[in-house]
Motif scaffolding. Structure first.
Motif, PDB file in Angstrom:
ATOM      1  N   LYS A  82       0.795  -1.253  -0.144  1.00 33.00           N
ATOM      2  CA  LYS A  82       0.014   0.055  -0.091  1.00 33.00           C
ATOM      3  C   LYS A  82       1.058   1.205   0.082  1.00 33.00           C
ATOM      4  O   LYS A  82       0.451   2.356  -0.466  1.00 33.00           O
ATOM      5  CB  LYS A  82      -0.901  -0.168   1.002  1.00 33.00           C
ATOM      6  N   GLN A  83       1.839   1.040   0.457  1.00 34.41           N
ATOM      7  CA  GLN A  83       2.981   2.321   0.732  1.00 34.41           C
ATOM      8  C   GLN A  83       4.271   1.827  -0.305  1.00 34.41           C
ATOM      9  O   GLN A  83       5.366   1.926   0.308  1.00 34.41           O
ATOM     10  CB  GLN A  83       3.355   2.703   1.986  1.00 34.41           C
ATOM     11  N   ALA A  84       4.020   1.923  -1.390  1.00 34.80           N
ATOM     12  CA  ALA A  84       5.003   1.344  -2.284  1.00 34.80           C
ATOM     13  C   ALA A  84       6.203   2.416  -2.355  1.00 34.80           C
ATOM     14  O   ALA A  84       7.251   2.167  -2.219  1.00 34.80           O
ATOM     15  CB  ALA A  84       4.552   1.107  -3.746  1.00 34.80           C
ATOM     16  N   GLY A  85       5.764   3.674  -2.434  1.00 32.07           N
ATOM     17  CA  GLY A  85       6.662   4.878  -2.393  1.00 32.07           C
ATOM     18  C   GLY A  85       7.926   4.722  -3.730  1.00 32.07           C
ATOM     19  O   GLY A  85       8.832   5.143  -3.481  1.00 32.07           O
ATOM     20  N   PHE A  86       7.240   4.605  -4.873  1.00 30.85           N
ATOM     21  CA  PHE A  86       8.074   4.416  -5.838  1.00 30.85           C
ATOM     22  C   PHE A  86       8.692   5.941  -6.160  1.00 30.85           C
ATOM     23  O   PHE A  86      10.125   5.928  -6.145  1.00 30.85           O
ATOM     24  CB  PHE A  86       7.230   4.230  -7.230  1.00 30.85           C
ATOM     25  N   ALA A  87       7.993   6.892  -6.265  1.00 33.73           N
ATOM     26  CA  ALA A  87       8.435   8.028  -6.821  1.00 33.73           C
ATOM     27  C   ALA A  87       9.493   8.590  -5.699  1.00 33.73           C
ATOM     28  O   ALA A  87      10.446   9.347  -5.995  1.00 33.73           O
ATOM     29  CB  ALA A  87       7.155   8.967  -7.142  1.00 33.73           C
ATOM     30  N   THR A  88       9.102   8.453  -4.559  1.00 33.29           N
ATOM     31  CA  THR A  88       9.835   9.123  -3.484  1.00 33.29           C
ATOM     32  C   THR A  88      11.279   8.575  -3.440  1.00 33.29           C
ATOM     33  O   THR A  88      12.273   9.290  -3.698  1.00 33.29           O
ATOM     34  CB  THR A  88       9.372   9.100  -2.047  1.00 33.29           C
ATOM     35  N   ASN A  89      11.460   7.418  -3.594  1.00 29.19           N
ATOM     36  CA  ASN A  89      12.537   6.661  -3.476  1.00 29.19           C
ATOM     37  C   ASN A  89      13.619   6.730  -4.704  1.00 29.19           C
ATOM     38  O   ASN A  89      14.762   6.989  -4.852  1.00 29.19           O
ATOM     39  CB  ASN A  89      12.690   5.234  -3.327  1.00 29.19           C
ATOM     40  N   LEU A  90      13.063   6.813  -6.081  1.00 30.47           N
ATOM     41  CA  LEU A  90      13.683   6.982  -7.214  1.00 30.47           C
ATOM     42  C   LEU A  90      14.088   8.416  -7.557  1.00 30.47           C
ATOM     43  O   LEU A  90      15.145   8.450  -8.184  1.00 30.47           O
ATOM     44  CB  LEU A  90      12.732   6.340  -8.485  1.00 30.47           C
ATOM     45  N   ALA A  91      13.295   9.389  -6.953  1.00 24.42           N
ATOM     46  CA  ALA A  91      13.660  10.710  -7.150  1.00 24.42           C
ATOM     47  C   ALA A  91      14.820  11.300  -6.337  1.00 24.42           C
ATOM     48  O   ALA A  91      15.202  12.260  -6.956  1.00 24.42           O
ATOM     49  CB  ALA A  91      12.404  11.423  -6.862  1.00 24.42           C
ATOM     50  N   ASP A  92      14.757  10.727  -5.403  1.00 22.50           N
ATOM     51  CA  ASP A  92      15.674  11.214  -4.255  1.00 22.50           C
ATOM     52  C   ASP A  92      16.971  10.126  -4.122  1.00 22.50           C
ATOM     53  O   ASP A  92      16.966   8.954  -3.607  1.00 22.50           O
ATOM     54  CB  ASP A  92      15.301  11.044  -2.861  1.00 22.50           C
ATOM     55  N   PRO A  93      18.148  10.454  -4.883  1.00 23.00           N
ATOM     56  CA  PRO A  93      19.175   9.711  -5.116  1.00 23.00           C
ATOM     57  C   PRO A  93      20.058   9.367  -3.893  1.00 23.00           C
ATOM     58  O   PRO A  93      20.947   8.393  -3.676  1.00 23.00           O
ATOM     59  CB  PRO A  93      20.201  10.348  -6.100  1.00 23.00           C
ATOM     60  N   SER A  94      19.713   9.985  -2.691  1.00 19.30           N
ATOM     61  CA  SER A  94      20.201   9.736  -1.457  1.00 19.30           C
ATOM     62  C   SER A  94      19.673   8.785  -0.502  1.00 19.30           C
ATOM     63  O   SER A  94      20.141   8.151   0.451  1.00 19.30           O
ATOM     64  CB  SER A  94      20.405  11.123  -0.727  1.00 19.30           C
ATOM     65  N   GLN A  95      18.538   8.282  -1.303  1.00 18.04           N
ATOM     66  CA  GLN A  95      17.635   7.358  -0.487  1.00 18.04           C
ATOM     67  C   GLN A  95      17.860   5.965  -0.987  1.00 18.04           C
ATOM     68  O   GLN A  95      18.105   5.851  -2.158  1.00 18.04           O
ATOM     69  CB  GLN A  95      16.016   7.573  -0.449  1.00 18.04           C
ATOM     70  N   ALA A  96      17.342   4.917  -0.493  1.00 15.55           N
ATOM     71  CA  ALA A  96      17.739   3.520  -1.038  1.00 15.55           C
ATOM     72  C   ALA A  96      16.220   2.995  -1.684  1.00 15.55           C
ATOM     73  O   ALA A  96      15.443   3.329  -1.015  1.00 15.55           O
ATOM     74  CB  ALA A  96      18.208   2.398   0.283  1.00 15.55           C
ATOM     75  N   TYR A  97      16.789   2.496  -2.659  1.00 14.50           N
ATOM     76  CA  TYR A  97      15.480   1.946  -3.473  1.00 14.50           C
ATOM     77  C   TYR A  97      15.565   0.221  -3.438  1.00 14.50           C
ATOM     78  O   TYR A  97      16.665  -0.478  -3.639  1.00 14.50           O
ATOM     79  CB  TYR A  97      15.385   2.209  -4.844  1.00 14.50           C
ATOM     80  N   ILE A  98      14.653  -0.324  -2.840  1.00 11.18           N
ATOM     81  CA  ILE A  98      14.556  -1.783  -2.690  1.00 11.18           C
ATOM     82  C   ILE A  98      13.479  -2.214  -3.580  1.00 11.18           C
ATOM     83  O   ILE A  98      12.215  -1.672  -3.313  1.00 11.18           O
ATOM     84  CB  ILE A  98      14.382  -2.291  -1.062  1.00 11.18           C
TER      85      ILE A  98
END
Length: 376
Positions: A82-98
């Protein structure tokens, strides 16, 4: 309705009650896929996944995996949190994308237990029942079986697509010794769409329906045990475990519904985590936070290897250089190689940033001067 047709319908009702969003039945014949599998192996597209080659054509012969198999029950379980957070993670290169499938509990045990329960229900109606569940952990071509069972069609990224779920789902199979009526194969296709092919960061989809695992970010971050080839490191961005890009751009996925399964929801430790914070986890912390998670399978060393690459790709921060330099003194040779690469990337970005500001200032002064009166 015959007794076997009635049993097939009952199996599908049970599957739905157990949390599967779709269930289809097919025969264990995958002979038409053997040549394609062999060509894929011959091309070396399996990379270091030697288990793919070791079992050879056994993957296309379910009846040899479980002798006596007459039917394959294929199931689908949706996992999109429900809280996939696609845009947030990929748009912020300082955050980790899993990859979104790994945000919750490891699906292998959950699906296998549900399939086992389905088998137990079937056994109540069939005294000579003999079945075996499979969940992505044994040599079986689950995607062709799913298409034959009517679950969905094969997309050009090689994943199975369904109209109401896109590709955000897990597959599982129950091989049984009961001759059940089969469902018609799914006849859908992707038409002229090539979004997944053109958007793959590393060009891993080398042809429609053909993935070169050696170029795939999921393979590089999860399956590959050695050093990540330098040519792919800058292309990985902040993806530290898996990659969803080919699914994110797929138009069919726009209709995907969110999973209600609590075990597949995002765990708190994966909510808006910075690359720096995750890199500084020691092994005990890593094991604590990945308990019951698919992420644990890569181990702490490869976890830090992946994060080192992502930190090298992150915008320049003095803190990144400090943390990486400190970690270098005790890093394993594998991790040290990637830290040194990341430090070089950060150094180059730092130099560019330091030189960009004076040049921008000079340019601004020249622009101002051009617009001023001569005596100003």
């Amino acid at each position: 309705m015959t007794e076997k047709h009635a049993l097939a319908q009952q199996i599908k009702r049970w599957a739905n009650e157990l949390g599967f969003q779709a269930c289809g039945i097919t025969k264990p014949d995958l002979s038409q896929h053997e040549s394609q599998l062999q060509a894929w192996l011959d091309a070396g597209y399996h990379g270091e996944m030697q288990y793919m080659a070791e079992h050879g054509m056994l993957r296309a012969r379910p009846a040899e995996l479980h002798p006596g198999t007459l039917s394959v029950i294929s199931v689908r379980m949706d996992y999109l949190p429900k809280q996939a957070g696609f845009a947030t993670n990929l748009a912020d290169p300082s955050q980790a994308y899993i990859s979104r499938y790994a945000l919750g509990r490891d699906y292998h045990k959950l699906l296998r237990n549900r399939l086992k329960q389905l088998g137990e229900k079937i056994a109540q109606l069939s005294s000579d029942y003999n079945g075996r569940p499979f969940v992505d952990s044994a040599p079986i071509l689950e995607r062709p079986l799913a298409q034959q069972a009517g679950i969905g069609w094969t997309g050009k990224h090689s994943l199975i697509l369904a109209e109401d779920a896109g590709s955000w789902f897990f597959l599982g199979e129950l091989l049984v010794n009961i001759d059940l009526p089969v469902d018609p194969p799914h006849q859908g296709d992707c038409g002229s769409c090539v979004a997944c092919i053109t958007s793959c960061p590393t060009g891993a989809i080398v042809a429609p329906y053909v993935v070169d695992s050696r170029r795939c970010i999921s393979y590089l971050t999860i399956e590959l045990k050695e050093a990540i080839p330098e040519e792919f490191r800058p292309l990985m961005g902040n993806r530290i475990y898996g990659c969803d890009d080919c699914q994110l751009v797929c138009p069919v996925n726009r209709a995907a519904s969110l999973s209600a399964e609590s075990d597949f929801q995002r765990r708190p430790q994966w909510q808006d985590q910075s690359l720096l914070a995750l890199f500084q986890w020691d092994e005990a912390t890593f094991l604590k936070h990945t308990e019951g998670s698919a992420i644990r399978r890569i181990g702490h060393e490869r976890w830090r290897r992946n994060l080192a690459v992502a930190l090298g790709n992150a915008p320049y921060q003095p803190e990144i250089t400090t943390v990486l330099s400190t970690a270098l003194t005790s890093a394993s040779p594998l991790v040290a190689e990637h830290i040194n690469w990341a430090l070089q990337q950060q150094k180059q970005k730092g130099w560019q940033q330091a030189n960009l500001l004076p040049r921008a200032t000079e340019r601004l002064v020249r622009i101002i001067q051009k617009g001023l009166p001569r005596d100003a």
